[in-house]
Design a protein around this motif. Structure first.
Motif, PDB file in Angstrom:
ATOM      1  N   UNK A  97       0.862  -1.183   0.000  1.00  0.00           N
ATOM      2  CA  UNK A  97       0.000   0.000   0.000  1.00  0.00           C
ATOM      3  C   UNK A  97       0.895   1.228   0.000  1.00  0.00           C
ATOM      4  N   UNK A  98       0.605   2.170  -0.873  1.00  0.00           N
ATOM      5  CA  UNK A  98       1.398   3.390  -0.978  1.00  0.00           C
ATOM      6  C   UNK A  98       0.698   4.500  -0.211  1.00  0.00           C
ATOM      7  N   UNK A  99       1.433   5.111   0.693  1.00  0.00           N
ATOM      8  CA  UNK A  99       0.893   6.226   1.471  1.00  0.00           C
ATOM      9  C   UNK A  99       1.159   7.519   0.702  1.00  0.00           C
ATOM     10  N   UNK A 100       0.295   7.794  -0.276  1.00  0.00           N
ATOM     11  CA  UNK A 100       0.474   8.979  -1.110  1.00  0.00           C
ATOM     12  C   UNK A 100       0.346  10.266  -0.291  1.00  0.00           C
ATOM     13  N   UNK A 101      -0.447  10.231   0.762  1.00  0.00           N
ATOM     14  CA  UNK A 101      -0.580  11.417   1.624  1.00  0.00           C
ATOM     15  C   UNK A 101       0.747  11.721   2.314  1.00  0.00           C
ATOM     16  N   UNK A 102       1.450  10.700   2.774  1.00  0.00           N
ATOM     17  CA  UNK A 102       2.766  10.899   3.382  1.00  0.00           C
ATOM     18  C   UNK A 102       3.741  11.468   2.364  1.00  0.00           C
ATOM     19  N   UNK A 103       3.737  10.913   1.158  1.00  0.00           N
ATOM     20  CA  UNK A 103       4.637  11.413   0.113  1.00  0.00           C
ATOM     21  C   UNK A 103       4.338  12.878  -0.188  1.00  0.00           C
ATOM     22  N   UNK A 104       3.073  13.222  -0.278  1.00  0.00           N
ATOM     23  CA  UNK A 104       2.686  14.613  -0.549  1.00  0.00           C
ATOM     24  C   UNK A 104       3.139  15.529   0.587  1.00  0.00           C
ATOM     25  N   UNK A 105       2.969  15.082   1.827  1.00  0.00           N
ATOM     26  CA  UNK A 105       3.375  15.881   2.982  1.00  0.00           C
ATOM     27  C   UNK A 105       4.876  16.119   2.976  1.00  0.00           C
ATOM     28  N   UNK A 106       5.655  15.068   2.781  1.00  0.00           N
ATOM     29  CA  UNK A 106       7.116  15.204   2.754  1.00  0.00           C
ATOM     30  C   UNK A 106       7.534  16.110   1.607  1.00  0.00           C
ATOM     31  N   UNK A 107       6.972  15.913   0.437  1.00  0.00           N
ATOM     32  CA  UNK A 107       7.324  16.712  -0.721  1.00  0.00           C
ATOM     33  C   UNK A 107       6.947  18.188  -0.519  1.00  0.00           C
ATOM     34  N   UNK A 108       5.802  18.423   0.074  1.00  0.00           N
ATOM     35  CA  UNK A 108       5.388  19.808   0.340  1.00  0.00           C
ATOM     36  C   UNK A 108       6.378  20.493   1.276  1.00  0.00           C
TER      37      UNK A 108
END
Length: 114
Positions: A97-108
């Motif tokens: 499962x990919x935590x896209x919300x985590x990736x978006x948060x880190x990238x932001x």
């Protein structure tokens, strides 16, 4: 969107294509006016000409790395430090499962100071 990046992503296995498409969408949603291009054989995402992230498809995983991440704490088993901690990466394998919300948060957080 850059055609060379699209071709790179399309060359992966079906699950990798899906994950890369999701990551790419996160990048474009998180960094308005992001520039993408193939550099060093991999898709790089730039903000104002500076590297924000890179995507890499390997035999059995997809890696997504963000730059300018010294202020981001690693997440055990999810987000690892590279170099002197100024880069962070996540490795995604088939069926995970990919935590896209985590990736978006880190990238932001990492791209906000570029």
């Amino acid at each position: 969107m850059d055609d060379n990046v699209t071709k790179y992503i399309g060359g992966g296995l079906p699950w990798q294509v899906e994950v890369c498409g999701g990551v790419r969408e996160v990048v474009h949603r998180t960094i308005p006016d992001v520039e993408e291009k193939l550099e060093y054989g991999k898709p790089h995402f730039l903000k104002d000409g500076r590297h924000a992230a890179v995507l890499h498809v390997a035999k059995d995983k997809v890696s997504f790395m963000v730059f300018n991440a010294a202020g981001v704490e690693p997440v055990k088993g999810v987000l690892r430090s590279l170099g002197k901690g100024d880069r962070k990466a996540v490795d995604i394998t088939e069926g995970q499962d990919v935590d896209y919300a985590l990736l978006a948060d880190v990238l932001a957080r990492t791209s906000s100071t570029l």
